[in-house]
Enzyme design. Structure first.
Site, PDB file in Angstrom:
ATOM      1  N   TRP A 138       0.860  -1.183   0.000  1.00 39.62           N
ATOM      2  CA  TRP A 138       0.000   0.000   0.000  1.00 39.62           C
ATOM      3  C   TRP A 138       0.903   1.242   0.000  1.00 39.62           C
ATOM      4  O   TRP A 138       1.837   1.331   0.813  1.00 39.62           O
ATOM      5  CB  TRP A 138      -0.891  -0.044   1.248  1.00 39.62           C
ATOM      6  CG  TRP A 138      -1.841   1.105   1.385  1.00 39.62           C
ATOM      7  CD1 TRP A 138      -2.678   1.606   0.413  1.00 39.62           C
ATOM      8  CD2 TRP A 138      -2.081   1.885   2.567  1.00 39.62           C
ATOM      9  NE1 TRP A 138      -3.414   2.638   0.921  1.00 39.62           N
ATOM     10  CE2 TRP A 138      -3.074   2.835   2.237  1.00 39.62           C
ATOM     11  CE3 TRP A 138      -1.559   1.875   3.859  1.00 39.62           C
ATOM     12  CZ2 TRP A 138      -3.551   3.761   3.163  1.00 39.62           C
ATOM     13  CZ3 TRP A 138      -2.036   2.782   4.777  1.00 39.62           C
ATOM     14  CH2 TRP A 138      -3.022   3.716   4.437  1.00 39.62           C
ATOM     15  N   ASP A 219      -0.845  -5.330   9.490  1.00 38.84           N
ATOM     16  CA  ASP A 219      -1.809  -4.337   9.040  1.00 38.84           C
ATOM     17  C   ASP A 219      -3.060  -5.100   8.615  1.00 38.84           C
ATOM     18  O   ASP A 219      -3.057  -5.818   7.609  1.00 38.84           O
ATOM     19  CB  ASP A 219      -1.222  -3.557   7.854  1.00 38.84           C
ATOM     20  CG  ASP A 219      -2.205  -2.500   7.327  1.00 38.84           C
ATOM     21  OD1 ASP A 219      -3.320  -2.413   7.858  1.00 38.84           O
ATOM     22  OD2 ASP A 219      -1.839  -1.775   6.380  1.00 38.84           O
ATOM     23  N   LYS A 255     -13.313  -0.803   5.743  1.00 39.26           N
ATOM     24  CA  LYS A 255     -13.874  -1.667   4.696  1.00 39.26           C
ATOM     25  C   LYS A 255     -14.874  -2.659   5.268  1.00 39.26           C
ATOM     26  O   LYS A 255     -15.962  -2.809   4.749  1.00 39.26           O
ATOM     27  CB  LYS A 255     -12.771  -2.451   3.988  1.00 39.26           C
ATOM     28  CG  LYS A 255     -11.451  -1.775   3.923  1.00 39.26           C
ATOM     29  CD  LYS A 255     -11.312  -0.851   2.750  1.00 39.26           C
ATOM     30  CE  LYS A 255     -10.040  -0.047   2.911  1.00 39.26           C
ATOM     31  NZ  LYS A 255      -9.617   0.663   1.740  1.00 39.26           N
TER      32      LYS A 255
HETATM   33  N1  KET Z   1      -3.799  -0.627   5.206  1.00 36.56           N
HETATM   34  C1  KET Z   1      -4.029  -1.059   3.966  1.00 36.56           C
HETATM   35  C2  KET Z   1      -3.325  -2.265   3.477  1.00 36.56           C
HETATM   36  C3  KET Z   1      -4.942  -0.358   3.157  1.00 36.56           C
HETATM   37  O1  KET Z   1      -5.163  -0.819   1.941  1.00 36.56           O
HETATM   38  C4  KET Z   1      -5.592   0.796   3.644  1.00 36.56           C
HETATM   39  C5  KET Z   1      -6.489   1.557   2.780  1.00 36.56           C
HETATM   40  C6  KET Z   1      -5.314   1.176   4.961  1.00 36.56           C
HETATM   41  C7  KET Z   1      -4.410   0.451   5.719  1.00 36.56           C
HETATM   42  C8  KET Z   1      -5.916   2.369   5.625  1.00 36.56           C
HETATM   43  O2  KET Z   1      -7.256   2.472   5.621  1.00 36.56           O
HETATM   44  P1  KET Z   1      -8.009   3.434   6.672  1.00 36.56           P
HETATM   45  O3  KET Z   1      -9.053   4.102   5.851  1.00 36.56           O
HETATM   46  O4  KET Z   1      -7.014   4.384   7.228  1.00 36.56           O
HETATM   47  O5  KET Z   1      -8.555   2.519   7.689  1.00 36.56           O
HETATM   48  N2  KET Z   1      -6.474   1.439   1.524  1.00 36.56           N
HETATM   49  C9  KET Z   1      -7.371   2.069   0.534  1.00 36.56           C
HETATM   50  C10 KET Z   1      -7.736   3.480   0.790  1.00 36.56           C
HETATM   51  C11 KET Z   1      -6.578   4.420   0.900  1.00 36.56           C
HETATM   52  O6  KET Z   1      -5.637   4.382   0.118  1.00 36.56           O
HETATM   53  O7  KET Z   1      -6.655   5.272   1.815  1.00 36.56           O
HETATM   54  C12 KET Z   1      -6.801   1.840  -0.869  1.00 36.56           C
HETATM   55  O8  KET Z   1      -5.706   1.272  -1.006  1.00 36.56           O
HETATM   56  O9  KET Z   1      -7.486   2.202  -1.844  1.00 36.56           O
END
Ligand code: KET
Length: 409
Positions: A138, A219, A255
């Site tokens: 990510w 994560d 998610k």
């Molecule tokens: N870890 C991973 C692996 C991840 O894909 C995301 C979000 C997050 C943490 C953080 O999510 P949060 O909303 O802070 O709980 N990924 C998607 C959104 C983004 O980039 O913010 C994405 O990869 O599209």
């Protein structure tokens, strides 16, 4: 006088958009009726709409109707019920580590905030400042950990030839890491590749990491999204807890509960014993207090309401499973659509990969072409969010991939 003279900020250069969130910015500017956003990992219904889970609406209604609820600050560590329930969700109801009080959990600002708080804590208190992240990973990971004061290195993870795991490379790189180094691990549904180790491979990874004293930092942003089952998706983490060793875990409810904008998550640190855990927690408070003081109340109250009520919890699991199932069905529909167009190449990785994303193998030039000619938006590494796709948009995507692959290979 306003408007006269140079700005004290005149030297500032325009920063580029975020590689993931910037895709949505570009999508929003597009006027085409056929535009499709497969960039950010955010679930959409068959109608292409964002989804608020029924169980979340119910929980919110209960909260609104409860006149005894006030808006006082939460403690620095967040809502106590939420923290306990979050630890159980990820480590399991009967986790010995929880029973032995050697887990400390703090509510944080979704997955990102949990990773950042964990990173800051390690930067301040852990003897080894190097964190190994998978290649690829990510896009926010390297930035989060660098700003937390850690030195970021990578370990091999993905093999573009097989579009699968580079297990040998992974073991080799982890084996060569300095003893004590931190290792960032995607708990399930690896982003962006959709490629996870098998249980047997996890076991080998665990043995190697423990033998070298590498510190796992999980994560977990997709618990329940990979298999549709919360416990199966948490299995790798539970294997590392079961051996009695220490680890960190960042949880996100963005998610799996659809609480994206509410910013709900948790950081847990599993320690050797209860005494260490309570000292660790006292230091986490010192990280959090000057950063954002205390976390927000609303989202954590929704989660706690759902997790502590058997019926609501069961209802959530059904809704979560149906999101995961819809994504799996999109994989099959896209795979069939590509095959029926006779597109050159092997596309079976679309149905083999798991979780929210498919790592298509399309190159940046092909992605740019699909955006320009077909108004399909995705990250330039060729990742598509399967959750943004629906039966009605599969043909358009398949046509675009067909054109991109045949014209620009
Ligand atoms: N870890 C991973 C692996 C991840 O894909 C995301 C979000 C997050 C943490 C953080 O999510 P949060 O909303 O802070 O709980 N990924 C998607 C959104 C983004 O980039 O913010 C994405 O990869 O599209």
């Amino acid at each position: 006088m306003a408007g006269s003279g140079d700005s004290v900020f005149a030297h500032i250069v325009l920063a580029p958009e975020d590689p993931i969130l910037g895709v949505t910015v570009a999508y929003n500017k597009d006027q085409s009726p056929v535009k499709l956003n497969l960039g950010v990992g955010a679930y959409r219904t068959e109608e292409g709409k964002p989804l608020v889970l029924n169980v979340v609406r119910k929980a919110e209604q209960l909260l609104v109707n409860d006149q005894s609820r006030v808006k006082e600050y939460l403690p620095i560590t967040g809502l106590a019920d939420f923290n306990k329930l979050s630890a159980k969700l990820i480590f399991g109801d009967d986790s010995p580590a929880i029973q032995e009080n050697r887990v400390t959990t703090v509510q944080s600002l979704s997955g990102t905030g949990s990773l950042r708080v964990g990173g800051e804590f390690l930067g301040k208190h852990y003897h080894e400042r190097t964190i190994y992240i998978p290649q690829p990973t990510w896009g926010n990971h390297p930035k989060i950990f660098t700003l937390a004061g850690l030195s970021v290195k990578s370990y091999r993870y993905y093999n573009p030839q097989t579009k699968g795991l580079d297990f040998e490379g992974m073991l080799e790189d982890l084996g060569a890491a300095p003893s004590g180094a931190i290792v960032l691990i995607h708990a399930c549904a690896h982003n962006p590749t959709g490629v996870d180790p098998t249980v047997e491979q996890w076991e080998q990874i665990r043995t190697l990491m423990r033998s070298k004293g590498l510190l796992p930092f999980f994560d977990s942003a997709y618990q329940g999204f990979a298999s549709g089952n919360l416990d199966s998706d948490a299995q790798p983490i539970r294997m590392f807890v079961a051996d009695g060793g220490e680890l960190l875990a960042a949880q996100s409810y963005a998610k799996n509960m659809g609480l994206y904008g509410e910013r709900v998550g948790a950081l847990s640190i599993v320690c050797r014993n209860a005494d260490v855990a309570s000292k660790v927690e006292s230091q986490l408070k010192l990280v959090i207090r000057p950063m954002y003081s205390s976390p927000p109340l609303h989202g954590a109250s929704i989660v706690a309401t759902i997790l502590k009520d058997r019926n609501m919890y069961d209802e959530w699991k059904v809704e979560l499973k149906s999101m995961a199932d819809r994504i799996i069905s999109m994989r099959h529909q896209l795979f069939d659509a590509l095959n029926s167009r006779g597109i050159p190449g092997d596309w079976s990785h679309i149905i083999k990969q798991i979780g929210m994303f498919t790592f298509t193998g399309l190159n940046p030039e092909q992605v740019a072409f699909m955006t320009k000619e077909f108004h399909i938006y995705m990250t330039s590494d060729g990742r598509i969010s399967m959750a943004g796709l629906s039966s009605s948009t599969v043909p358009h995507l398949a046509d675009a991939i067909h054109a991109a692959v045949t014209r620009l290979s």
